[in-house]
Structures are given as structure tokens and as C-alpha cells.
Motif scaffolding. Structure first.
Motif, PDB file in Angstrom:
ATOM      1  N   THR A 295      46.153  31.691  43.042  1.00 56.37           N
ATOM      2  CA  THR A 295      45.648  32.496  43.160  1.00 56.37           C
ATOM      3  C   THR A 295      44.593  32.744  43.799  1.00 56.37           C
ATOM      4  OG1 THR A 295      43.841  32.283  41.311  1.00 56.37           O
ATOM      5  CG2 THR A 295      45.944  32.654  40.489  1.00 56.37           C
ATOM      6  N   GLY A 296      43.916  31.778  44.347  1.00 56.95           N
ATOM      7  CA  GLY A 296      42.913  32.834  45.746  1.00 56.95           C
ATOM      8  C   GLY A 296      43.673  33.024  46.797  1.00 56.95           C
TER       9      GLY A 296
ATOM     10  N   ILE B  41      51.672  46.447  54.205  1.00 59.14           N
ATOM     11  CA  ILE B  41      51.291  45.224  53.088  1.00 59.14           C
ATOM     12  C   ILE B  41      51.666  45.662  51.452  1.00 59.14           C
ATOM     13  CG2 ILE B  41      49.554  43.706  52.289  1.00 59.14           C
ATOM     14  CD1 ILE B  41      48.113  44.522  55.867  1.00 59.14           C
ATOM     15  N   ARG B  42      51.838  44.270  51.411  1.00 58.77           N
ATOM     16  CA  ARG B  42      52.251  44.447  49.466  1.00 58.77           C
ATOM     17  C   ARG B  42      51.828  43.193  49.602  1.00 58.77           C
ATOM     18  NH1 ARG B  42      58.166  41.935  49.565  1.00 58.77           N
ATOM     19  NH2 ARG B  42      57.211  40.504  49.855  1.00 58.77           N
ATOM     20  N   ILE B  43      51.161  43.189  48.403  1.00 59.57           N
ATOM     21  CA  ILE B  43      50.011  42.656  47.853  1.00 59.57           C
ATOM     22  C   ILE B  43      51.450  41.823  46.764  1.00 59.57           C
ATOM     23  CG2 ILE B  43      47.578  40.958  46.821  1.00 59.57           C
ATOM     24  CD1 ILE B  43      46.666  44.126  48.659  1.00 59.57           C
ATOM     25  N   ASP B  44      51.323  39.818  46.691  1.00 57.80           N
ATOM     26  CA  ASP B  44      51.730  39.684  45.566  1.00 57.80           C
ATOM     27  C   ASP B  44      50.858  38.867  44.441  1.00 57.80           C
ATOM     28  OD1 ASP B  44      54.185  40.642  46.869  1.00 57.80           O
ATOM     29  OD2 ASP B  44      54.644  38.938  47.943  1.00 57.80           O
ATOM     30  N   GLU B  45      50.163  39.340  44.182  1.00 59.68           N
ATOM     31  CA  GLU B  45      49.134  38.951  43.142  1.00 59.68           C
ATOM     32  C   GLU B  45      48.583  39.803  42.798  1.00 59.68           C
ATOM     33  OE1 GLU B  45      48.371  36.714  39.708  1.00 59.68           O
ATOM     34  OE2 GLU B  45      49.168  35.215  41.614  1.00 59.68           O
ATOM     35  N   SER B  46      48.303  40.232  41.679  1.00 55.92           N
ATOM     36  CA  SER B  46      46.834  40.746  40.657  1.00 55.92           C
ATOM     37  C   SER B  46      45.326  40.853  41.723  1.00 55.92           C
ATOM     38  CB  SER B  46      46.424  40.104  39.376  1.00 55.92           C
ATOM     39  OG  SER B  46      47.347  41.323  39.086  1.00 55.92           O
ATOM     40  N   ILE B  47      44.783  41.271  41.829  1.00 60.12           N
ATOM     41  CA  ILE B  47      43.407  41.697  42.774  1.00 60.12           C
ATOM     42  C   ILE B  47      42.336  41.623  41.866  1.00 60.12           C
ATOM     43  CG2 ILE B  47      42.218  42.800  44.423  1.00 60.12           C
ATOM     44  CD1 ILE B  47      45.163  44.362  45.124  1.00 60.12           C
ATOM     45  N   MET B  48      41.765  39.758  42.105  1.00 62.48           N
ATOM     46  CA  MET B  48      40.793  39.768  41.535  1.00 62.48           C
ATOM     47  C   MET B  48      39.703  39.522  42.339  1.00 62.48           C
ATOM     48  SD  MET B  48      42.713  40.201  38.744  1.00 62.48           S
ATOM     49  CE  MET B  48      41.468  39.030  37.548  1.00 62.48           C
ATOM     50  N   PHE B  49      37.825  38.971  41.704  1.00 63.57           N
ATOM     51  CA  PHE B  49      36.733  38.613  42.048  1.00 63.57           C
ATOM     52  C   PHE B  49      37.780  37.497  43.181  1.00 63.57           C
ATOM     53  CE2 PHE B  49      36.958  35.871  38.651  1.00 63.57           C
ATOM     54  CZ  PHE B  49      36.488  35.024  39.161  1.00 63.57           C
TER      55      PHE B  49
ATOM     56  N   THR C  54      47.282  50.760  64.490  1.00 61.91           N
ATOM     57  CA  THR C  54      47.338  51.400  62.720  1.00 61.91           C
ATOM     58  C   THR C  54      46.805  52.666  62.536  1.00 61.91           C
ATOM     59  OG1 THR C  54      48.194  49.039  62.309  1.00 61.91           O
ATOM     60  CG2 THR C  54      47.712  50.823  60.864  1.00 61.91           C
ATOM     61  N   LYS C  55      47.648  53.742  62.151  1.00 64.57           N
ATOM     62  CA  LYS C  55      46.298  54.993  61.812  1.00 64.57           C
ATOM     63  C   LYS C  55      46.036  55.273  60.470  1.00 64.57           C
ATOM     64  CE  LYS C  55      47.006  57.885  65.415  1.00 64.57           C
ATOM     65  NZ  LYS C  55      47.930  59.068  66.290  1.00 64.57           N
ATOM     66  N   HIS C  56      47.990  54.382  59.425  1.00 63.02           N
ATOM     67  CA  HIS C  56      47.312  54.073  58.302  1.00 63.02           C
ATOM     68  C   HIS C  56      47.882  53.834  57.220  1.00 63.02           C
ATOM     69  CE1 HIS C  56      47.355  59.341  58.421  1.00 63.02           C
ATOM     70  NE2 HIS C  56      48.631  59.109  59.576  1.00 63.02           N
ATOM     71  N   VAL C  57      47.251  53.016  56.620  1.00 60.56           N
ATOM     72  CA  VAL C  57      47.546  51.451  56.101  1.00 60.56           C
ATOM     73  C   VAL C  57      48.000  51.440  54.677  1.00 60.56           C
ATOM     74  CG1 VAL C  57      46.517  49.324  54.759  1.00 60.56           C
ATOM     75  CG2 VAL C  57      45.828  49.879  57.136  1.00 60.56           C
ATOM     76  N   VAL C  58      49.156  51.526  53.842  1.00 57.53           N
ATOM     77  CA  VAL C  58      49.569  51.534  52.981  1.00 57.53           C
ATOM     78  C   VAL C  58      49.530  50.220  51.915  1.00 57.53           C
ATOM     79  CG1 VAL C  58      51.850  52.232  51.211  1.00 57.53           C
ATOM     80  CG2 VAL C  58      51.401  53.147  53.514  1.00 57.53           C
ATOM     81  N   LEU C  59      48.892  49.794  51.445  1.00 57.25           N
ATOM     82  CA  LEU C  59      49.073  48.170  50.737  1.00 57.25           C
ATOM     83  C   LEU C  59      49.958  49.142  49.146  1.00 57.25           C
ATOM     84  CD1 LEU C  59      45.091  47.686  50.446  1.00 57.25           C
ATOM     85  CD2 LEU C  59      46.561  47.241  51.054  1.00 57.25           C
ATOM     86  N   ILE C  60      50.815  48.173  48.831  1.00 57.89           N
ATOM     87  CA  ILE C  60      52.353  47.653  47.914  1.00 57.89           C
ATOM     88  C   ILE C  60      51.789  47.586  46.858  1.00 57.89           C
ATOM     89  CG2 ILE C  60      54.190  47.607  47.530  1.00 57.89           C
ATOM     90  CD1 ILE C  60      54.682  47.775  51.067  1.00 57.89           C
ATOM     91  N   PHE C  61      51.464  48.307  45.682  1.00 57.56           N
ATOM     92  CA  PHE C  61      50.773  47.406  44.541  1.00 57.56           C
ATOM     93  C   PHE C  61      51.992  46.790  43.765  1.00 57.56           C
ATOM     94  CE2 PHE C  61      46.447  48.998  44.190  1.00 57.56           C
ATOM     95  CZ  PHE C  61      46.033  48.194  45.931  1.00 57.56           C
ATOM     96  N   THR C  62      53.295  46.919  44.008  1.00 59.93           N
ATOM     97  CA  THR C  62      54.773  46.283  42.794  1.00 59.93           C
ATOM     98  C   THR C  62      53.964  44.488  42.010  1.00 59.93           C
ATOM     99  OG1 THR C  62      55.466  47.497  44.897  1.00 59.93           O
ATOM    100  CG2 THR C  62      56.987  45.867  43.009  1.00 59.93           C
ATOM    101  N   SER C  63      53.487  44.474  42.457  1.00 59.24           N
ATOM    102  CA  SER C  63      53.817  42.340  41.762  1.00 59.24           C
ATOM    103  C   SER C  63      52.340  42.325  41.411  1.00 59.24           C
ATOM    104  CB  SER C  63      53.988  41.409  42.705  1.00 59.24           C
ATOM    105  OG  SER C  63      55.392  41.799  43.164  1.00 59.24           O
TER     106      SER C  63
END
Length: 569
Positions: free
Chosen positions: A432-433, A466-474, A494-503
Motif C-alpha cells: 500500500t505504501g 497518470i492512473r493510481i491503482d490504490e487508495s491515496i493514504m498518508f 506537460t501543461k495539464h496533469v490528469v490523475l485517473i482515480f478509477t481505482s
């Protein structure tokens, strides 16, 4: 009535019980009873206890489980893993110094029962999920090796070695084997092996039904006990060849009493009782689920705590050792065609008859035969190859499984379990880390987005998905921030960053604060931070803050393709 049936599942299956069910349960009950006698005695001796404690634990506890349990095939009684844990607890210096191992064992049964009932009261049935399968397998394999090591001297008639680290001493020690004992043990092993796969294969080729094949093959333990006992009696092997035997077993039922309540050993035994309760529950539910899944039935974990707790209290009340669901007996009971717990009620009844009328026959049972029965019962639980399989699939789980096994062998049973659980938690925290993160692009002419390192995809020089495949925690926000920083350094246009929160299923407060800092840093650099495909619960939490307002001119997009339409130009 519905609530009563919930707490007494026996009422549910009795409503639809038929004569055909009874005939099948009767057959299965007889077969299971045949296995209960030698196993009850063997596991009591394995725990270093008088044999009657194993027999007593096979009568009243299964009856209580039949009333409260949700598994229709689980066979509750003495089990090998619990026996070796009991032996470990009784051998502790502070416990062995008190003497009276029988009283300590009865206290263990009572404490285990009370702990399980307390767990049921606290709705801790889901605790079964907190010990991973690799840890349980590593523990079982380690305990199996300990059991095998403890039984090998019994097979050869050797006493407990006192050589320590003196290797030369063991040569003299092994030479002191008892030939008659070894002969009986080898003969018993031969019968048990032949009655296994070879005989089963032969009987199946003859066209016999599965239940008949099971009945014949599972008579092997009783057959070896009977033949071994007759050999000892007829040839006077105990007096002439010094073959170790069980000795006298009291006839009749024990007197039900609560004398153990007044003992002072409760506090000393409590840690061991907690470990045994945990392992007994986890293993029992695992076995119950196997048979339930085969029949499309359902197990209620919290009700199983009540049933197993009541069974262990019954063991304490009747002077028996702690009980749990036994793998070999359960599978025999299931394969013999048991439809309900009536089979175990019948088995308990038959064992009661044996305890009342036939215990004088048990005196000359050779301990070598019982050791052979234990070895054959424990071998299926020894899964060393499984460690390699787990390692290839997941090194973290493989390491936890291996270290649990080694911990049990080197440090002890409780320490091995704790070590395995700690390593499992550490592996989970590591995963998870350091979550899986991928830069993604669009597969041409589709709305599918995939990892640019795995697929041929379409990308844009000023867009970074950018796709993040985990809950975002401390625990992982620093890793995510470093990943983003590295990617931006490699793609300065890069001018625009898109974080994909599907997971992403959750964002905690620490992670939200870090995302705000990331957003401010990007805005100062003339870039925007955007979000795409966030789940409803995540959006609900974000809407309670001003984070979405802070994103502007960045946006929240429902789909990735919407982000392309808005930002690609």
C-alpha cells in the motif's frame, strides 16, 4: 422460531430431515466412530495426556457442536495441531512446575471456550480473515514437522533424546531402538499406506460406490489398532520385548464437575489458550467452508464461534482436551455421505458405548501404532511445495509462509504465528505504501486507456495521464508525489496533469492536504491538475472541502475522453 433457528441451526435441518438422510448419516456416523477411537487416544498421547482425555473430548463436544454449528459435515474433536500446541503450553516451565497436566488441560478447554464465546459476543467472526492463508499454511507445515519429529522415536521405541548438540551421541541413541516396536510400527505404516491410494484405486476399478470405498479404506486405523493390540497380548510383547502400550483407560463417563474453576492456573494459561482458540477457530472455519462449498451450503462464522466455544466448554465440563474441527475426520465424514450433524451424534453415541464397555481392550494398544496413525494423518498437512508456489506468485506472501514455518521450528508455535502475522502486515504496508502507478494513453479509435509500457497507445506532449491503482493514504502520498515529480521532469512540456482515480476508493486527510500542495506547486509552474473518473464516495468527500474550487482552472472530468476533448486542443 426464525431467531431460535439462527442460534440453533439443528432445528433448521431437522425440519426437512428424512429417512434417507438418516440411513446415510448412520453409515457415515459408524465410519467416523471407527476413526474417532484411535485418533482420540493418539492425539491425547501426542499432547502428553492420558488417553481418556481424547476419548472424553470426542463425546460431549461434538454433541454441543451439532446443536449450535452451521456446518453439516464438520467433525469436532481432538486434532493434531491443537494437540501439539497443548503439549507446547504444558511444557512451559511455569506450567510444568505446577504439575497436574490434566487439570491444566481442562482449564485450557474452559479458557478456549470462553474466549470464543467472548469473540462471538463482540461479533469477531470475521477474524478468520486476519490470518492469511500463507501464514496458516506455514504454521500448519511447521507444526506438522514438529509432530513428525515427536513421533519418530515412538515408531522405533526410542526414549526422548538427551544428546543436545552432541552429534556423535545420536549414533548411540539410534542404535538403542526396540526391534519389536519398530516391526509393529512398520507393519502399521504398511497397512495404512496400502489402504490409502492403492486400495482406493483398486476398489474404484471394481466399480464400488464412493461411500463403500471410503468405508473400507478408512477402517485401516482401527484395523492396525486391533491387530497391533492382539499381537502385543498374544506374544506378551510388553513384558518380554518392552513394547510401550497405552495402559489402563478408565471405564465409563467422567464425572461432570466445575472443579477447574477454583484453580490458580488460569492467568498462566491464558496466552496459550488465546493462541489455540485463534488457530482452532481459523482452521475449523476453513475446513467447514471446504465441505460447505462442495454442497452449496453456507457457513456463518460468528455462529461457528458460539458452537466451537460451547464445544470446548463441554470438553472442560467432561474432563476432555480442547477440540476443533479435524480435517481428516471431516473429509471422511463427508466422503462417507454424511448429510447432517446427525452423523456426528451417532458417532458420539457409538464412542460412548466403547468408553463404557470396551476400554479394558485399549490397555494393550501399542503406542507405535498410534504414532503411525498420527504420521499418516499429518502428512497431508505438510505442504512444503506450497512455499515455492507462493514465492513465485508473491514474494511477500512466500517470505511470510517460509518464516512462519521456520519460526515455529526455531522459536516455538506462538512465536512462529506472531512472526508470520507481523511479516504479512509488513508486506501489506509495503504494497500500500508503494502502489502501482502508470502513465497511460488511449488505445487508438477507442475509449480505453492503458499503460504506455504495455500497449501501443496514443499520447499528447502537453498532457500527462497518470492512473493510481490504490487508495491515496498518508502511507503512500509521498511515493505518489515523487512519482509525479519524476514524470514531470522527464516530460517538461506537460501543461495539464490528469490523475485517473478509477481505482481510488478513498483519500484520507493527510493525502488530501498533500494533493492541495501538489496543486499549488503545479499552478505556480503554469500547469493544471485535473481529476478523471473519480468514484462517487470519493467525490462526496471532496465536495465537503474546497479542493475542487482550488483546482481551478483544473477540472474534474467524468471520463478520460472528456479530458482529452477539453485539454488536447
Amino acid at each position: 422460531m426464525s431467531r431460535l433457528t439462527h442460534y440453533l441451526p439443528i432445528i433448521g435441518w431437522l425440519k426437512t430431515y428424512s429417512r434417507q438422510d438418516f440411513s446415510e448419516d448412520l453409515f457415515a456416523g459408524v465410519i467416523t466412530a471407527i476413526l474417532l477411537v484411535p485418533q482420540g487416544i493418539a492425539y491425547a498421547i501426542l499432547a502428553g495426556l492420558p488417553p481418556e482425555l481424547g476419548l472424553y473430548a470426542s463425546i460431549l463436544p461434538p454433541i454441543l457442536y451439532a446443536l449450535f454449528g452451521t456446518s453439516r459435515a464438520l467433525s469436532v474433536g481432538p486434532v493434531s495441531i491443537a494437540a501439539i500446541m497443548i503439549a507446547s503450553a504444558l511444557s512451559a516451565p511455569e506450567i510444568s512446575a505446577l504439575g497436574n497436566p490434566v487439570q491444566s488441560t481442562v482449564i485450557l478447554s474452559a479458557e478456549i471456550g470462553l474466549i470464543m464465546l467472548l469473540m462471538a459476543l463482540l461479533k469477531m467472526g470475521g477474524l478468520v480473515s486476519f490470518i492469511s492463508h500463507p501464514v496458516l499454511t506455514g504454521f500448519t507445515s511447521g507444526a506438522s514437522l514438529l509432530i513428525i519429529a515427536s513421533q519418530l522415536p515412538q515408531l522405533a521405541g526410542l526414549k526422548t533424546p538427551t544428546c543436545g548438540l552432541n552429534v556423535a551421541c545420536y549414533g548411540t541413541y539410534i542404535q538403542g531402538f526396540n526391534a519389536a516396536t519398530l516391526g509393529i510400527a512398520l507393519a502399521a505404516l504398511g497397512v495404512l499406506i496400502v489402504f490409502g491410494k492403492p486400495l482406493i484405486t483398486l476398489l474404484k476399478k471394481l466399480g464400488l460406490s464412493v461411500s463403500i470405498v471410503t468405508a473400507i479404506s478408512k477402517c485401516a486405523p482401527l484395523l492396525t489398532v486391533v491387530v497391533g493390540t492382539l499381537a502385543v497380548s498374544y506374544f506378551s510383547l510388553q513384558s518380554q520385548q518392552h513394547v510401550a502400550v497405552v495402559g489402563q483407560v478408565p471405564s465409563g463417563f467422567p464425572r461432570l464437575n466445575l472443579d477447574f474453576m477454583r484453580s490458580q492456573q488460569w492467568r498462566l494459561l491464558l496466552p496459550s489458550a488465546a493462541f489455540i482458540a485463534l488457530i482452532a477457530y481459523v482452521e475449523s472455519v476453513a475446513i467447514a467452508k471446504v465441505t460447505a462449498n462442495l454442497r452449496g451450503e453456507k457457513i456463518t462464522p460468528n455462529q461457528e464461534l458460539i458452537a466451537l466455544g460451547a464445544a470446548n466448554l463441554a470438553a472442560a465440563l467432561s474432563g476432555g482436551m480442547p477440540v476443533a474441527g479435524g480435517f481428516s475426520r471431516t473429509m471422511v465424514n463427508f466422503a462417507a455421505g454424511a448429510k447432517t450433524q446427525m452423523a456426528m451424534l451417532i458417532a458420539a453415541g457409538l464412542l460412548s458405548v466403547a468408553v463404557i464397555f470396551f476400554t479394558p481392550w485399549f490397555a494393550n494398544i501399542p503406542k507405535a501404532v498410534l504414532a503411525a496413525i498420527i504420521l499418516m494423518a499429518i502428512l497431508p498437512l505438510l505442504r512444503l511445495k506450497n512455499i515455492l508456489h507462493t514465492w513465485r506468485y508473491d514474494r511477500g506472501d512466500g517470505l511470510a509462509e517460509l518464516m512462519t514455518l521456520l519460526g515455529v521450528l526455531v522459536f516455538g508455535i506462538e512465536e512462529g504465528i506472531v512472526l508470520g502475522i507481523i511479516l504479512t502486515i509488513a508486506s501489506h504496508l509495503r504494497k500500500t505504501g508503494q502502489p502501482h502507478i502508470a502513465v497511460v494513453g488511449r488505445i487508438p479509435d477507442t475509449e480505453q486507456f492503458r499503460n504506455i509500457k504495455r500497449h501501443h497507445v496514443e499520447t499528447w506532449p502537453h498532457l500527462l495521464f497518470i492512473r493510481i491503482d490504490e487508495s491515496i493514504m498518508f502511507s503512500n502520498i509521498d511515493y505518489i508525489e515523487n512519482y509525479l515529480t519524476t514524470e514531470l521532469a522527464q516530460q517538461p512540456e506537460t501543461k495539464h496533469v490528469v490523475l485517473i482515480f478509477t481505482s481510488v476508493s478513498d483519500i484520507d486527510a493527510s493525502a488530501l492536504e498533500a494533493l492541495e500542495h501538489i496543486n499549488h506547486a503545479l499552478q505556480k509552474a503554469g500547469k493544471t491538475l485535473n481529476i478523471a473518473e473519480a468514484k462517487g464516495p470519493v467525490m462526496d468527500k471532496l465536495k465537503k472541502t474546497d479542493f475542487i474550487e482550488q483546482l481551478k482552472p483544473g477540472k474534474v472530468f467524468f471520463r478520460n475522453v472528456d479530458a482529452i476533448k477539453a485539454l488536447a486542443e
